[in-house]
Design an enzyme around this catalytic site. Structure first.
Site, PDB file in Angstrom:
ATOM      1  N   SER A 237      21.432  53.633 -21.408  1.00  0.00           N
ATOM      2  CA  SER A 237      22.795  53.046 -21.159  1.00  0.00           C
ATOM      3  C   SER A 237      22.501  51.736 -21.709  1.00  0.00           C
ATOM      4  O   SER A 237      21.760  51.033 -22.451  1.00  0.00           O
ATOM      5  CB  SER A 237      22.866  53.305 -20.062  1.00  0.00           C
ATOM      6  OG  SER A 237      23.004  54.371 -19.732  1.00  0.00           O
TER       7      SER A 237
ATOM      8  N   LYS B  43      20.784  57.134 -23.849  1.00  0.00           N
ATOM      9  CA  LYS B  43      22.238  57.415 -23.361  1.00  0.00           C
ATOM     10  C   LYS B  43      22.891  56.158 -23.666  1.00  0.00           C
ATOM     11  O   LYS B  43      23.094  55.169 -23.142  1.00  0.00           O
ATOM     12  CB  LYS B  43      21.633  57.446 -21.793  1.00  0.00           C
ATOM     13  CG  LYS B  43      23.028  57.940 -21.773  1.00  0.00           C
ATOM     14  CD  LYS B  43      23.011  57.889 -20.338  1.00  0.00           C
ATOM     15  CE  LYS B  43      24.518  58.111 -19.590  1.00  0.00           C
ATOM     16  NZ  LYS B  43      25.487  57.135 -19.798  1.00  0.00           N
TER      17      LYS B  43
END
Length: 115
Positions: free
Chosen positions: A7, A33
């Site tokens: 992320s 991600k």
């Protein structure tokens, strides 16, 4: 960085790299991600989780290849994640003695080489 890096940490590593603020990224490919998920509550108490946004690096590269998944000859997923400048794999997690981590040694060697 390693496969546990995901992320916003991936975007942070890419931002340092894209803006020339580091000597080299060291480790293994990150998780990949790059999606921001939101859970919408449902009337029955459940929830619907969908992707509402996607992270891009400062050079406008996707962290996740949404809809562009490819597989190599070995059947491994290719694409997504941030690839390091210097590959170093360590499966020991966070060591109690940081000096014992092989990737820390590789990173220190990269710093010495840059000086």
């Amino acid at each position: 960085m390693n496969e546990g890096t995901a992320s916003s940490a991936e975007v942070f590593a890419a931002a340092l790299h894209d803006n020339g603020r580091l000597v080299a990224t060291v480790g293994s490919k990150t998780y990949g991600k790059g999606l921001i998920l939101h859970t919408f509550p449902m009337p029955d108490g459940g929830g619907l989780r969908i992707a509402v946004a996607e992270y891009l690096t400062p050079s406008l590269k996707h962290v996740t290849n949404v809809g562009g998944a490819r597989y190599n000859a070995n059947g491994d997923l290719v694409g997504g994640g941030i690839y390091p400048d210097v590959q170093c794999s360590s499966n020991q997690g966070i060591p109690s003695d940081i000096g014992a981590d092989i990737c820390v040694g590789v990173a220190l060697d990269a710093l010495d080489a840059a000086n």
